[in-house]
Structure formats: C-alpha cells, structure tokens
Scaffold this motif. Structure first.
Motif, PDB file in Angstrom:
ATOM      1  N   ALA A  47       0.838  -1.204   0.000  1.00  0.00           N
ATOM      2  CA  ALA A  47       0.000   0.000   0.000  1.00  0.00           C
ATOM      3  C   ALA A  47       0.870   1.250   0.000  1.00  0.00           C
ATOM      4  O   ALA A  47       0.577   2.225  -0.713  1.00  0.00           O
ATOM      5  CB  ALA A  47      -0.939  -0.004   1.204  1.00  0.00           C
ATOM      6  N   GLU A  50       2.478   1.609  -3.432  1.00  0.00           N
ATOM      7  CA  GLU A  50       1.468   2.019  -4.420  1.00  0.00           C
ATOM      8  C   GLU A  50       1.075   3.485  -4.211  1.00  0.00           C
ATOM      9  O   GLU A  50       0.827   4.214  -5.177  1.00  0.00           O
ATOM     10  CB  GLU A  50       0.250   1.092  -4.338  1.00  0.00           C
ATOM     11  CG  GLU A  50      -0.731   1.251  -5.454  1.00  0.00           C
ATOM     12  CD  GLU A  50      -0.258   0.771  -6.822  1.00  0.00           C
ATOM     13  OE1 GLU A  50      -1.080   0.793  -7.746  1.00  0.00           O
ATOM     14  OE2 GLU A  50       0.924   0.407  -6.986  1.00  0.00           O
ATOM     15  N   THR A  51       1.015   3.924  -2.965  1.00  0.00           N
ATOM     16  CA  THR A  51       0.751   5.335  -2.657  1.00  0.00           C
ATOM     17  C   THR A  51       1.834   6.213  -3.283  1.00  0.00           C
ATOM     18  O   THR A  51       1.535   7.235  -3.905  1.00  0.00           O
ATOM     19  CB  THR A  51       0.691   5.550  -1.132  1.00  0.00           C
ATOM     20  OG1 THR A  51      -0.436   4.836  -0.619  1.00  0.00           O
ATOM     21  CG2 THR A  51       0.567   7.023  -0.772  1.00  0.00           C
ATOM     22  N   LEU A  54       1.428   6.085  -7.252  1.00  0.00           N
ATOM     23  CA  LEU A  54       0.262   6.791  -7.784  1.00  0.00           C
ATOM     24  C   LEU A  54       0.220   8.266  -7.389  1.00  0.00           C
ATOM     25  O   LEU A  54      -0.411   9.067  -8.073  1.00  0.00           O
ATOM     26  CB  LEU A  54      -1.029   6.133  -7.291  1.00  0.00           C
ATOM     27  CG  LEU A  54      -1.385   4.769  -7.822  1.00  0.00           C
ATOM     28  CD1 LEU A  54      -2.631   4.241  -7.124  1.00  0.00           C
ATOM     29  CD2 LEU A  54      -1.596   4.824  -9.330  1.00  0.00           C
ATOM     30  N   GLU A  56      -1.422   9.069  -4.860  1.00  0.00           N
ATOM     31  CA  GLU A  56      -2.731   9.082  -4.202  1.00  0.00           C
ATOM     32  C   GLU A  56      -2.731   8.016  -3.117  1.00  0.00           C
ATOM     33  O   GLU A  56      -2.037   7.002  -3.234  1.00  0.00           O
ATOM     34  CB  GLU A  56      -3.861   8.813  -5.198  1.00  0.00           C
ATOM     35  CG  GLU A  56      -4.052   9.926  -6.204  1.00  0.00           C
ATOM     36  CD  GLU A  56      -5.270   9.711  -7.101  1.00  0.00           C
ATOM     37  OE1 GLU A  56      -5.852   8.604  -7.103  1.00  0.00           O
ATOM     38  OE2 GLU A  56      -5.624  10.658  -7.810  1.00  0.00           O
ATOM     39  N   VAL A  58      -3.352   4.957  -0.911  1.00  0.00           N
ATOM     40  CA  VAL A  58      -3.765   3.560  -1.030  1.00  0.00           C
ATOM     41  C   VAL A  58      -3.536   2.929   0.333  1.00  0.00           C
ATOM     42  O   VAL A  58      -2.450   3.047   0.901  1.00  0.00           O
ATOM     43  CB  VAL A  58      -2.956   2.807  -2.108  1.00  0.00           C
ATOM     44  CG1 VAL A  58      -3.357   1.334  -2.143  1.00  0.00           C
ATOM     45  CG2 VAL A  58      -3.128   3.461  -3.477  1.00  0.00           C
ATOM     46  N   HIS A  69      -7.598   1.616  -2.835  1.00  0.00           N
ATOM     47  CA  HIS A  69      -7.270   2.943  -3.366  1.00  0.00           C
ATOM     48  C   HIS A  69      -8.399   3.872  -2.940  1.00  0.00           C
ATOM     49  O   HIS A  69      -9.513   3.751  -3.428  1.00  0.00           O
ATOM     50  CB  HIS A  69      -7.145   2.880  -4.886  1.00  0.00           C
ATOM     51  CG  HIS A  69      -6.779   4.175  -5.519  1.00  0.00           C
ATOM     52  ND1 HIS A  69      -6.659   4.300  -6.871  1.00  0.00           N
ATOM     53  CD2 HIS A  69      -6.495   5.397  -5.011  1.00  0.00           C
ATOM     54  CE1 HIS A  69      -6.325   5.546  -7.171  1.00  0.00           C
ATOM     55  NE2 HIS A  69      -6.226   6.228  -6.052  1.00  0.00           N
ATOM     56  N   LYS A  70      -8.095   4.769  -2.006  1.00  0.00           N
ATOM     57  CA  LYS A  70      -9.123   5.663  -1.451  1.00  0.00           C
ATOM     58  C   LYS A  70      -9.817   6.408  -2.578  1.00  0.00           C
ATOM     59  O   LYS A  70      -9.177   7.033  -3.411  1.00  0.00           O
ATOM     60  CB  LYS A  70      -8.473   6.650  -0.475  1.00  0.00           C
ATOM     61  CG  LYS A  70      -9.420   7.667   0.115  1.00  0.00           C
ATOM     62  CD  LYS A  70     -10.412   7.025   1.039  1.00  0.00           C
ATOM     63  CE  LYS A  70     -11.229   8.103   1.736  1.00  0.00           C
ATOM     64  NZ  LYS A  70     -12.535   7.651   2.094  1.00  0.00           N
ATOM     65  N   GLU A  72     -11.745   4.860  -4.853  1.00  0.00           N
ATOM     66  CA  GLU A  72     -11.929   4.011  -6.029  1.00  0.00           C
ATOM     67  C   GLU A  72     -13.405   3.817  -6.382  1.00  0.00           C
ATOM     68  O   GLU A  72     -13.738   3.639  -7.548  1.00  0.00           O
ATOM     69  CB  GLU A  72     -11.237   2.655  -5.854  1.00  0.00           C
ATOM     70  CG  GLU A  72     -11.803   1.787  -4.743  1.00  0.00           C
ATOM     71  CD  GLU A  72     -10.941   0.589  -4.415  1.00  0.00           C
ATOM     72  OE1 GLU A  72      -9.863   0.420  -5.010  1.00  0.00           O
ATOM     73  OE2 GLU A  72     -11.347  -0.192  -3.543  1.00  0.00           O
ATOM     74  N   THR A  77     -10.881  10.812  -3.964  1.00  0.00           N
ATOM     75  CA  THR A  77      -9.483  10.433  -3.851  1.00  0.00           C
ATOM     76  C   THR A  77      -8.708  11.409  -2.981  1.00  0.00           C
ATOM     77  O   THR A  77      -9.162  12.526  -2.712  1.00  0.00           O
ATOM     78  CB  THR A  77      -8.831  10.363  -5.245  1.00  0.00           C
ATOM     79  OG1 THR A  77      -9.015  11.625  -5.893  1.00  0.00           O
ATOM     80  CG2 THR A  77      -9.431   9.253  -6.086  1.00  0.00           C
TER      81      THR A  77
END
Length: 131
Positions: A47, A50-51, A54, A56, A58, A69-70, A72, A77
């Motif tokens: 997570a 991935e944060t 992105l 953004e 996660v 993914h907050k 999603e 977001t």
C-alpha cells in the motif's frame, strides 16, 4: 514483498517504517490545506509503495484483506502532498488534498465527527446537516 516499485529511494522509505507483526502500520490522514484530521487507516508495504507510485492514498483494508485505493468507488481520492514518519517510525502521517472535501464513507468531511460531551457523558454527533 511485492515488486510494485523497485525505486531505491522508495524502498528506503519502506525500510524506515517499523511494521507491526502483521506487517501493518497505522496511517493518520490530514488535509494539507486546513490541517483537519480526516481519517485513520492502515498500510502494508504494498500500500505504501502504491501510494508513492500513484501519488494518491492507497491503504490496506483489514476487513477485506486487500489494497484499497481511497476513492476508487466514491471518487473522493486523496492526492498525497507529503508523507511523514513519526519519531519511532511506527506511524505514518499523510498530508493530502481531499477531492470534493469528503473523506468519510458516511459523506462527512472527516471521520472524526463524534465528540465526547463529558457533562452529559455521551457522544455528540457533530456531522454536517444532511441536505
């Protein structure tokens, strides 16, 4: 460990975190512009990577046992402005730009809309009036 991101700088951030026995770390999410605390969630290594990838937020959902993914589903977001680590390395603070100003699944700006009223010994709902 996932190979979501092999960037050495990102790996250094992940390695600096003191992960729980379950491989998790608590994350406090704060709105950068207002300073409002929006929510608390959990991240695992994937997570966090991935944060970073992105830009953004996660999180790791413990109930569904998967990356989340907050926004999603809701579209609300969280664009990450800063990632901070506390002095012990065991809590992350995300400074975010919250899309549409709604962080809570209830539709509230913040998940922290219940306030303790010690005089009445009860929780008081401070949520926004529903339209």
């Amino acid at each position: 460990m996932s190979d979501i991101n092999k960037n050495p700088q990102d790996q250094a951030l992940v390695d600096a975190v003191t992960w729980s026995e379950q491989g998790l770390v608590p994350v406090i999410t704060q709105e950068a512009s207002s300073g409002d605390v929006l929510m608390m969630a959990w991240m695992n290594r994937d997570a966090l990577l991935e944060t970073i990838r992105l830009g953004e937020a996660v999180y790791w959902t413990r109930s569904r046992q998967k990356l989340w993914h907050k926004g999603e589903e809701s579209g609300h977001t969280q664009k990450v402005k800063e990632i901070r680590l506390d002095c012990d390395g065991d809590t992350i603070l995300l400074m975010v730009e919250q899309k549409d100003g709604i962080a809570c699944h209830t539709g509230e700006h913040s998940c922290f809309f219940k306030q303790w009223d010690s005089a009445k010994a009860t929780w008081v709902d401070q949520s926004s009036p529903k339209k």
